[in-house]
Design an enzyme around this catalytic site. Structure first.
Site, PDB file in Angstrom:
ATOM      1  N   THR A 135     -13.626   2.962   4.705  1.00 53.33           N
ATOM      2  CA  THR A 135     -12.881   1.966   3.929  1.00 53.33           C
ATOM      3  C   THR A 135     -13.508   0.590   4.112  1.00 53.33           C
ATOM      4  O   THR A 135     -13.741  -0.145   3.141  1.00 53.33           O
ATOM      5  CB  THR A 135     -11.410   1.936   4.376  1.00 53.33           C
ATOM      6  N   HIS A 170      -0.228  12.666   3.326  1.00 51.64           N
ATOM      7  CA  HIS A 170      -1.276  11.713   3.629  1.00 51.64           C
ATOM      8  C   HIS A 170      -2.372  11.681   2.563  1.00 51.64           C
ATOM      9  O   HIS A 170      -2.696  10.604   2.063  1.00 51.64           O
ATOM     10  CB  HIS A 170      -1.861  11.831   5.027  1.00 51.64           C
ATOM     11  N   SER A 208       2.029  19.486 -13.455  1.00 50.67           N
ATOM     12  CA  SER A 208       1.315  18.527 -14.307  1.00 50.67           C
ATOM     13  C   SER A 208       0.066  17.992 -13.618  1.00 50.67           C
ATOM     14  O   SER A 208      -1.018  17.965 -14.203  1.00 50.67           O
ATOM     15  CB  SER A 208       2.261  17.376 -14.665  1.00 50.67           C
ATOM     16  N   SER A 209       0.216  17.572 -12.359  1.00 50.78           N
ATOM     17  CA  SER A 209      -0.918  16.958 -11.668  1.00 50.78           C
ATOM     18  C   SER A 209      -2.056  17.947 -11.479  1.00 50.78           C
ATOM     19  O   SER A 209      -3.226  17.602 -11.671  1.00 50.78           O
ATOM     20  CB  SER A 209      -0.486  16.444 -10.292  1.00 50.78           C
ATOM     21  N   ASP A 242     -14.005  14.375 -25.895  1.00 43.30           N
ATOM     22  CA  ASP A 242     -12.638  14.613 -25.418  1.00 43.30           C
ATOM     23  C   ASP A 242     -12.768  15.261 -24.047  1.00 43.30           C
ATOM     24  O   ASP A 242     -13.879  15.387 -23.525  1.00 43.30           O
ATOM     25  CB  ASP A 242     -11.852  15.522 -26.385  1.00 43.30           C
ATOM     26  N   HIS A 255      -0.491  11.580  11.936  1.00 41.78           N
ATOM     27  CA  HIS A 255      -0.173  10.214  12.367  1.00 41.78           C
ATOM     28  C   HIS A 255       1.183   9.767  11.817  1.00 41.78           C
ATOM     29  O   HIS A 255       1.682   8.731  12.212  1.00 41.78           O
ATOM     30  CB  HIS A 255      -1.291   9.218  12.022  1.00 41.78           C
ATOM     31  N   HIS A 256       1.746  10.568  10.934  1.00 41.85           N
ATOM     32  CA  HIS A 256       3.114  10.273  10.500  1.00 41.85           C
ATOM     33  C   HIS A 256       4.127  10.890  11.447  1.00 41.85           C
ATOM     34  O   HIS A 256       5.330  10.794  11.222  1.00 41.85           O
ATOM     35  CB  HIS A 256       3.344  10.805   9.086  1.00 41.85           C
ATOM     36  N   TRP A 276      12.055   9.990  -0.001  1.00 40.95           N
ATOM     37  CA  TRP A 276      10.993  10.642  -0.794  1.00 40.95           C
ATOM     38  C   TRP A 276      10.309  11.709   0.034  1.00 40.95           C
ATOM     39  O   TRP A 276       9.591  12.558  -0.487  1.00 40.95           O
ATOM     40  CB  TRP A 276       9.984   9.608  -1.305  1.00 40.95           C
ATOM     41  N   ARG A 316      14.000   0.441   8.960  1.00 43.02           N
ATOM     42  CA  ARG A 316      14.011   0.673   7.521  1.00 43.02           C
ATOM     43  C   ARG A 316      15.087   1.706   7.198  1.00 43.02           C
ATOM     44  O   ARG A 316      15.630   2.349   8.094  1.00 43.02           O
ATOM     45  CB  ARG A 316      12.632   1.145   7.041  1.00 43.02           C
ATOM     46  N   LYS A 362     -16.683   0.163   2.166  1.00 46.62           N
ATOM     47  CA  LYS A 362     -16.445  -0.169   0.756  1.00 46.62           C
ATOM     48  C   LYS A 362     -16.185  -1.657   0.592  1.00 46.62           C
ATOM     49  O   LYS A 362     -16.717  -2.293  -0.325  1.00 46.62           O
ATOM     50  CB  LYS A 362     -15.244   0.622   0.242  1.00 46.62           C
ATOM     51  N   GLU A 420      -1.989  12.241  -0.378  1.00 50.41           N
ATOM     52  CA  GLU A 420      -1.333  11.580  -1.510  1.00 50.41           C
ATOM     53  C   GLU A 420      -1.577  10.066  -1.487  1.00 50.41           C
ATOM     54  O   GLU A 420      -1.762   9.430  -2.528  1.00 50.41           O
ATOM     55  CB  GLU A 420       0.170  11.887  -1.479  1.00 50.41           C
ATOM     56  N   HIS A 422      13.565   4.916  -5.593  1.00 49.58           N
ATOM     57  CA  HIS A 422      12.569   3.842  -5.703  1.00 49.58           C
ATOM     58  C   HIS A 422      11.188   4.364  -5.295  1.00 49.58           C
ATOM     59  O   HIS A 422      10.210   4.214  -6.020  1.00 49.58           O
ATOM     60  CB  HIS A 422      12.976   2.657  -4.831  1.00 49.58           C
ATOM     61  N   TYR A 429      -4.206   8.600  -0.541  1.00 46.98           N
ATOM     62  CA  TYR A 429      -5.541   8.366  -1.098  1.00 46.98           C
ATOM     63  C   TYR A 429      -5.583   8.699  -2.578  1.00 46.98           C
ATOM     64  O   TYR A 429      -6.387   8.136  -3.316  1.00 46.98           O
ATOM     65  CB  TYR A 429      -6.588   9.149  -0.303  1.00 46.98           C
ATOM     66  N   SER A 456     -14.334  -1.112  -8.469  1.00 48.26           N
ATOM     67  CA  SER A 456     -15.786  -0.951  -8.476  1.00 48.26           C
ATOM     68  C   SER A 456     -16.392  -1.125  -9.869  1.00 48.26           C
ATOM     69  O   SER A 456     -17.605  -1.244 -10.007  1.00 48.26           O
ATOM     70  CB  SER A 456     -16.176   0.431  -7.931  1.00 48.26           C
TER      71      SER A 456
HETATM   72  C1  HEM Z   1       8.155  -4.154  -7.092  1.00 48.37           C
HETATM   73  C2  HEM Z   1       8.283  -4.600  -5.892  1.00 48.37           C
HETATM   74  C3  HEM Z   1       8.810  -3.768  -4.746  1.00 48.37           C
HETATM   75  C4  HEM Z   1       9.778  -4.159  -3.879  1.00 48.37           C
HETATM   76  C5  HEM Z   1      10.544  -5.484  -3.882  1.00 48.37           C
HETATM   77  C6  HEM Z   1       9.975  -3.063  -2.950  1.00 48.37           C
HETATM   78  C7  HEM Z   1      10.908  -3.074  -1.909  1.00 48.37           C
HETATM   79  C8  HEM Z   1      11.144  -2.049  -1.047  1.00 48.37           C
HETATM   80  C9  HEM Z   1      12.059  -2.053   0.070  1.00 48.37           C
HETATM   81  C10 HEM Z   1      12.928  -3.246   0.479  1.00 48.37           C
HETATM   82  C11 HEM Z   1      11.998  -0.838   0.676  1.00 48.37           C
HETATM   83  C12 HEM Z   1      12.745  -0.389   1.942  1.00 48.37           C
HETATM   84  C13 HEM Z   1      13.986   0.366   1.665  1.00 48.37           C
HETATM   85  C14 HEM Z   1      14.587   0.825   2.964  1.00 48.37           C
HETATM   86  O1  HEM Z   1      13.833   1.113   3.899  1.00 48.37           O
HETATM   87  O2  HEM Z   1      15.818   0.917   3.057  1.00 48.37           O
HETATM   88  C15 HEM Z   1      11.045  -0.062  -0.041  1.00 48.37           C
HETATM   89  C16 HEM Z   1      10.697   1.230   0.296  1.00 48.37           C
HETATM   90  C17 HEM Z   1       9.615   1.916  -0.247  1.00 48.37           C
HETATM   91  N1  HEM Z   1       8.810   1.495  -1.291  1.00 48.37           N
HETATM   92 FE1  HEM Z   1       8.967  -0.272  -2.283  1.00 48.37          FE
HETATM   93  N2  HEM Z   1       9.112  -2.055  -3.262  1.00 48.37           N
HETATM   94  C18 HEM Z   1       8.361  -2.428  -4.342  1.00 48.37           C
HETATM   95  C19 HEM Z   1       7.344  -1.702  -4.954  1.00 48.37           C
HETATM   96  C20 HEM Z   1       6.839  -0.475  -4.487  1.00 48.37           C
HETATM   97  C21 HEM Z   1       5.689   0.233  -5.018  1.00 48.37           C
HETATM   98  C22 HEM Z   1       4.802  -0.249  -6.162  1.00 48.37           C
HETATM   99  C23 HEM Z   1       5.560   1.377  -4.280  1.00 48.37           C
HETATM  100  C24 HEM Z   1       4.554   2.516  -4.366  1.00 48.37           C
HETATM  101  C25 HEM Z   1       3.546   2.611  -5.129  1.00 48.37           C
HETATM  102  C26 HEM Z   1       6.625   1.401  -3.319  1.00 48.37           C
HETATM  103  C27 HEM Z   1       6.817   2.414  -2.388  1.00 48.37           C
HETATM  104  C28 HEM Z   1       7.825   2.452  -1.474  1.00 48.37           C
HETATM  105  C29 HEM Z   1       8.016   3.516  -0.514  1.00 48.37           C
HETATM  106  C30 HEM Z   1       7.129   4.769  -0.368  1.00 48.37           C
HETATM  107  C31 HEM Z   1       9.142   3.194   0.247  1.00 48.37           C
HETATM  108  C32 HEM Z   1       9.706   3.988   1.418  1.00 48.37           C
HETATM  109  C33 HEM Z   1      11.040   4.534   1.117  1.00 48.37           C
HETATM  110  C34 HEM Z   1      11.491   5.302   2.302  1.00 48.37           C
HETATM  111  O3  HEM Z   1      11.507   4.764   3.402  1.00 48.37           O
HETATM  112  O4  HEM Z   1      11.819   6.454   2.113  1.00 48.37           O
HETATM  113  N3  HEM Z   1       7.384   0.273  -3.466  1.00 48.37           N
HETATM  114  N4  HEM Z   1      10.526  -0.809  -1.090  1.00 48.37           N
HETATM  115 CU   LIG Z   2      -0.976   8.936   6.514  1.00 49.03          CU
END
Ligand code: HEM
Ligand SMILES: [Cu+2]
Length: 643
Positions: free
Chosen positions: A349, A274, A190-191, A120, A323-324, A156, A471, A352, A276, A91, A278, A289
């Site tokens: 921030t 970190h 790619s990035s 282009d 800080h992580h 991740w 979590r 802005k 990332e 996810h 930003y 903007s």
């Molecule tokens: C679409 C709605 C979303 C829902 C309902 C949702 C829900 C969740 C939940 C419940 C967790 C916790 C899982 C756990 O700790 O066991 C999680 C983790 C996470 N989500 Fe989302 N999320 C959503 C969208 C997003 C988006 C758009 C992003 C990033 C752009 C994102 C990034 C993350 C990250 C980085 C984690 C941390 C996973 C980890 O602890 O390793 N999520 N999400």
């Molecule tokens: Cu950070």
């Protein structure tokens, strides 16, 4: 028909400087599958990025829903713990690398060259290559779902020692850490390649008169983001190479039994990780903007301050990675220094935020759908910022670390911030891309359902976190006092999903059947609005001459005199030729990385050979290009088929 005759029949002059190797004729088809596979048009590549990103956004959302269903009630047995680990790993990886980053890249590709008055990007074939490599990395990350070894399950962040052979061995029914390593490595290629292209484009290909301090803010944020990518990705590249050597050749970078240091992984990961954050948020700030001035009918308040604070956020972002790691025992000096540096980021921030509010102040605000999403962004991002400041204090963070408080925080920033802004950008630029406008009623309805669903999902997580819910755990006991908040969050997630569903249906409907927008429907300020909707392949019939910030608005409403005549293009408009080699080269990389993930070295070498052949052909076919002559044609921008 030989290639020259073919290009004649398309109305183009024969290709220039085109050395054709014997094994491939240069593709010239302008429609159909081949034209998309071999495209070098930045607008088409932008669309390819956008469509892929939206598909992965849906996949990542589906993964989130499964997580939320599992957490809806205590002691749930809906899914296994192993599957839960795979879900939260994929996810996060999907949302960050396969949804938000490529959606930003879609706008970088499509909009940035138009905003600077270019035809282009600087290296069109490299641009195509970057997209196909992105898709390769996305495939590698996701093949785990379909094979016995399973999807990656290490988070991740891939912390050592979860990634060591001891805890994740291949082919024993265990998860594919190697797929994760190679997938991220390929995405990094790619990035970085894409970012170098954007930097050269912005520095070199601006229309005459477009000085750096006249660049649209979205283009500025593209530039800063591109620099962040090329400066931060090397850290994770090195970390991944070391991890790969640990797993393949038995080295001991992160292996404690061999004297390795797990904390080394954390430093390398967060030096990348970190910035990332930003990389995800600066493009969003760029979109905001653009949207806020257009719909406030005022120039952006404090343009130079917005630009410099963006660059400052980028710079400071490199100094706060630890800080992580407040709870890893770094020592008091390091902890204090990183806490202070982190708090400092709140300053640019906040600046802005005040500039955006200053732009709206006294403005003539039009609450169209893109503006609604932008206002949603301001509010949600501010909430995420406040909880961010809360855990920049190390003692507070020691309590909040690895609790749902953090999950609430970063979703407010990443969804309320990045995703809301990108959804605003889709609505904002949709008329430009497709010549159609989303219905205000349905657009606003999707906004409100998303807004409500999002807050119902994530606001309760603050309290879950402060009440100690960790979590990354698949089950919790019913006596902890977490039951109702979890149920509410799950219901919210479904409301959110309905909102996203409406959004997608509305966009698809508009694409096929929507109301025609006409040109420049928002009375735009920047150059992209000056051209046909949808744009012709060559973007601008004549390259504009820029005399002010917000150049299009200036020429439309403010300038009394005519702009100076643009410099003539004596040979007609020069356009880059399509090519097979970007996708062939990317395919080589895909095959090599995929086989390597399975430690199948013959296959990996075969992929390497294909990669080499791709590069060889690429360098031998020459840059190519052809000319479009507009002088004989009707003057309709949307047709470039002269003669
Ligand atoms: C679409 C709605 C979303 C829902 C309902 C949702 C829900 C969740 C939940 C419940 C967790 C916790 C899982 C756990 O700790 O066991 C999680 C983790 C996470 N989500 Fe989302 N999320 C959503 C969208 C997003 C988006 C758009 C992003 C990033 C752009 C994102 C990034 C993350 C990250 C980085 C984690 C941390 C996973 C980890 O602890 O390793 N999520 N999400
Ligand atoms: Cu950070």
């Amino acid at each position: 028909m030989d290639a020259a005759a073919q290009s004649q029949s398309l109305g183009h002059h024969a290709p220039v400087a085109d050395r054709r190797p014997w094994y491939f004729t240069r593709p010239t088809a302008k429609t159909g599958l081949v034209s998309w596979l071999t495209t070098v048009d930045h607008k088409r590549i932008g669309l390819l990025y956008g469509i892929s990103a939206l598909i992965f956004f849906l996949i990542g959302g589906l993964e989130a829903l499964l997580i939320r269903i599992q957490l809806a009630v205590p002691n749930n047995t809906f899914i296994s713990h192993q599957f839960y680990n795979e879900l939260f790993t994929m996810h996060a990886t999907t949302m960050i690398f396969l949804a938000v980053m490529p959606l930003s890249a879609a706008f970088f590709n499509y909009i940035m060259p138009l905003q600077i008055g270019a035809r282009d990007v600087a290296f069109p074939r490299l641009n195509g290559f970057a997209f196909w490599v992105f898709l390769s990395g996305a495939i590698i990350l996701n093949v785990g779902w379909f094979v016995k070894s399973g999807a990656p399950d290490i988070g991740w962040f891939g912390y050592a020692p979860l990634t060591s052979l001891q805890y994740s061995t291949q082919f024993k029914g265990d998860a594919s850490t190697d797929l994760w390593i190679m997938g991220l490595q390929v995405l990094g290629v790619s990035s970085v390649v894409g970012s170098l292209n954007f930097i050269v484009t912005i520095i070199n290909m601006r229309a005459p008169g477009m000085t750096m301090m006249r660049l649209p803010v979205f283009t500025w944020m593209t530039l800063v983001t591109a620099f962040l990518i090329i400066l931060s990705f090397p850290a994770i590249t090195i970390a991944l190479v070391e991890l790969m050597m640990d797993r393949t050749f038995g080295t001991g970078f992160f292996e404690v039994s061999k004297g390795g240091l797990p904390i080394l992984w954390q430093h390398l990961f967060w030096i990348f990780g970190h910035p990332e954050v930003y990389i995800l948020i600066l493009p969003a700030m760029g979109v905001i903007s653009e949207v806020i001035p257009t719909f406030s009918r005022k120039p952006l308040f404090g343009y130079p301050i917005i630009v410099f604070s963006g660059a400052t956020i980028g710079l400071l972002g490199f100094g706060v990675w630890s800080h992580h790691m407040f709870t890893t025992g770094m020592g008091t000096m390091a902890t204090a220094a990183f806490a202070l540096a982190t708090m400092a980021i709140a300053v640019p921030t906040g600046v802005k935020m005040f500039n955006w509010i200053g732009t709206m102040w006294g403005g003539h605000i039009m609450t169209r759908t893109p503006m609604m999403f932008a206002l949603g962004f301001l509010w949600m991002f501010m909430m995420g910022g406040f909880s961010g400041i809360m855990h920049s204090a190390a003692p507070a963070d020691a309590q909040q670390q690895d609790s749902y408080f953090v999950v609430a925080h970063f979703h407010y920033v990443l969804i309320g911030g990045a995703v809301f802004a990108l959804l605003a950008g889709i609505h904002y630029w949709f008329p430009l891309m497709f010549g159609r406008k989303v219905s205000e009623f349905w657009g606003k309805l999707s906004f409100w359902v998303i807004f409500v669903g999002f807050n119902v999902t994530f606001f309760p997580m603050h309290f879950l976190g402060l009440n100690g819910m960790p979590r990354r755990t698949a089950v919790y006991d019913g006596n902890m006092g977490w039951n109702s908040a979890n149920l509410v969050a799950t219901i919210g997630a479904f409301i959110l999903a309905v909102g996203i569903g409406i959004y997608f249906v509305v966009i698809l409907y508009t694409y096929f059947k929507g109301q025609k927008s006409g040109r420049d429907p928002w009375d735009g300020r920047t150059l992209e609005w000056a051209i046909a909707h949808p744009p012709a392949e060559h973007n601008f019939d004549t390259i504009p001459v820029v005399r002010a910030r917000d150049p299009f608005f200036h020429e439309k409403h403010l300038a009394k005199d005519k702009p100076p005549a643009p410099p003539a293009e004596p040979h007609g408009i020069h356009m880059p030729s399509q090519s097979w080699f970007p996708i062939i080269t990317a395919l080589g990389l895909l095959v090599a990385a995929l086989f390597y993930s399975y430690h199948h070295f013959t296959g990996a070498i075969a992929g390497g050979v294909l990669l080499f052949l791709g590069v060889y052909g690429w360098s031998h076919e020459g840059p190519g290009g052809y000319h479009i002559h507009l002088d004989e044609h009707s003057g309709d921008d949307s047709s470039h088929k002269a003669h």
